[in-house]
Enzyme design. Structure first.
Site, PDB file in Angstrom:
ATOM      1  N   SER A   1       0.778  -1.158  -0.060  1.00  0.00           N
ATOM      2  CA  SER A   1       0.033   0.072  -0.040  1.00  0.00           C
ATOM      3  C   SER A   1       0.736   1.135   0.018  1.00  0.00           C
ATOM      4  O   SER A   1       0.687   2.217  -0.552  1.00  0.00           O
ATOM      5  CB  SER A   1      -0.991   0.003   1.307  1.00  0.00           C
ATOM      6  N   ASN A   2       2.179   1.290   0.753  1.00  0.00           N
ATOM      7  CA  ASN A   2       2.862   2.405   0.700  1.00  0.00           C
ATOM      8  C   ASN A   2       3.478   2.652  -0.350  1.00  0.00           C
ATOM      9  O   ASN A   2       4.203   3.917  -0.640  1.00  0.00           O
ATOM     10  CB  ASN A   2       3.740   2.231   1.959  1.00  0.00           C
TER      11      ASN A   2
ATOM     12  N   LYS B   1       0.491 -11.121   5.858  1.00  0.00           N
ATOM     13  CA  LYS B   1       0.608  -9.859   6.675  1.00  0.00           C
ATOM     14  C   LYS B   1      -0.707  -9.242   6.973  1.00  0.00           C
ATOM     15  O   LYS B   1      -1.511  -9.113   6.056  1.00  0.00           O
ATOM     16  CB  LYS B   1       1.319  -8.829   5.425  1.00  0.00           C
TER      17      LYS B   1
ATOM     18  N   SER C   1      -2.541  -6.384   8.537  1.00  0.00           N
ATOM     19  CA  SER C   1      -2.669  -4.839   9.209  1.00  0.00           C
ATOM     20  C   SER C   1      -3.749  -4.358   9.744  1.00  0.00           C
ATOM     21  O   SER C   1      -3.741  -3.024   9.959  1.00  0.00           O
ATOM     22  CB  SER C   1      -2.489  -4.152   7.800  1.00  0.00           C
TER      23      SER C   1
ATOM     24  N   GLY D   1       1.165  -6.067  10.406  1.00  0.00           N
ATOM     25  CA  GLY D   1       1.195  -5.125   9.237  1.00  0.00           C
ATOM     26  C   GLY D   1       1.685  -3.517   9.628  1.00  0.00           C
ATOM     27  O   GLY D   1       1.269  -2.743   8.882  1.00  0.00           O
TER      28      GLY D   1
END
EC number: 4.1.3.16
Length: 327
Positions: A77-78, A196, A198, A222
């Site tokens: 996402s980042n 993962k 989050s 996450g």
């Protein structure tokens, strides 16, 4: 249907995977790829004209490579992956593979909305150097993303992926939580090695770990905000946005947890919570990139429609780091 070229790539990739030693673990013998450790989810730098800045990407990686990370997550996402073209996604992964230390693992986000597109992207990610595919839940038709649909999707991707698959649950972005029982079912697939998560629900993380304890399956937190709690219930590491700016401190928290120094770990965790929230849920990627600029990395602009922080937001972000002694 997958085209002949993709099927050929799948077959070649699967053949390579059977003999390839990834991260020190040979596929098909003994334990699967060990993903334990800390990973920064690498951002995608852009120029003022919104082109991917590969030079700045490599500079950031060289700086991040000085910390004892297990590896790097790219196109999470980042990494602003929804805003990149398919060719840009692959080029970013290729450049990261070339720039990062050879002994580090490269986890590449390959999730797309359709199963076919995800398979094709996963095969392509493997071809450009990814060690592990991190596959986010498809969510556009979230009302129809039942457990059966998600199990079918991930099973098909894992069946055809030439590299191991990590599930990626990020409900803040997808509006969809992978059900625990779905994760338990998928953990039995020989090519699905972990998740993962989050979501930040430590009870859920602990339950997943408990219910998959008989599988060769690992759980990564996450976010750095609940890293200590995740280690306490059995997680093996974390993919932490905050590691892009406080890499040494996040790795220190990992060491304190692994060596049982819980009092010191608690103190450090407390100081990381507000900065972590600032660069994730509160201000998101614009906040993370602004903070990277302050800490000697290149954050730079986001790609539209993401907007820069306002002056008031920037000041609030700065205070979250200053009040905890990081600035």
């Amino acid at each position: 249907m997958l085209g002949p070229r993709i099927w050929s790539s799948v077959r070649q990739g699967l053949s390579r995977a059977l003999s390839r030693n990834v991260g020190g673990q040979a596929s098909g013998e003994g334990r699967k790829v060990d993903i334990a450790g800390i990973y920064p989810p690498v951002t995608t730098p852009f120029t003022a004209t919104s082109e991917v800045d590969y030079g700045k990407l490599e500079e950031n990686l060289h700086k991040l490579g000085t910390f004892p990370f297990r590896g790097f997550v790219v196109q999470g996402s980042n990494g602003e992956f929804p805003f990149l073209t398919s060719s840009e996604r692959l080029e970013v992964v290729s450049r990261v593979r070339q720039a990062m230390p050879k002994d580090k693992l490269l986890l590449a986000g390959s999730g797309c909305e359709s199963t076919q597109a995800t398979v094709e992207m996963t095969v392509s990610m493997a071809q450009v150097g990814a060690d592990v595919a991190m596959v986010v839940t498809p969510c556009y038709y979230r009302a129809r993303m039942s457990s059966a649909a998600l199990i079918h999707h991930y099973t098909k991707v894992a069946d055809l992926s030439p590299i191991p698959v990590v599930l990626y649950n990020v409900p803040a972005n997808t509006g969809l939580d992978l059900p625990v029982d779905t994760v338990v079912t998928l953990s039995q697939h020989p090519n699905i090695i972990g998740i993962k998560d989050s979501g930040g629900d430590v009870t859920r993380i602990g339950l997943m770990i408990h219910k998959t304890r008989r599988q060769d399956f690992q759980v990564l937190a996450g976010s750095a905000g609940f890293l200590l709690a995740s280690y306490a219930v059995g997680a093996v590491g974390g993919v932490c946005a905050l590691a892009n700016v406080l890499g040494a401190q996040v790795c220190q928290l990992e060491r304190l947890c692994l060596t049982g120094q819980w009092e010191d770990a608690q103190k450090l965790q407390h100081r990381l919570i507000e900065p972590n929230t600032a660069v994730t849920r509160r201000f998101g990627i614009p906040g993370l990139k602004k903070t990277m600029d302050w800490f000697g990395y290149y954050g730079g602009p986001c790609r539209a429609p993401l907007q820069e922080l306002s002056a008031a937001e920037e000041e609030a972000l700065r205070m979250d780091f200053t009040n905890n002694g990081w600035l």
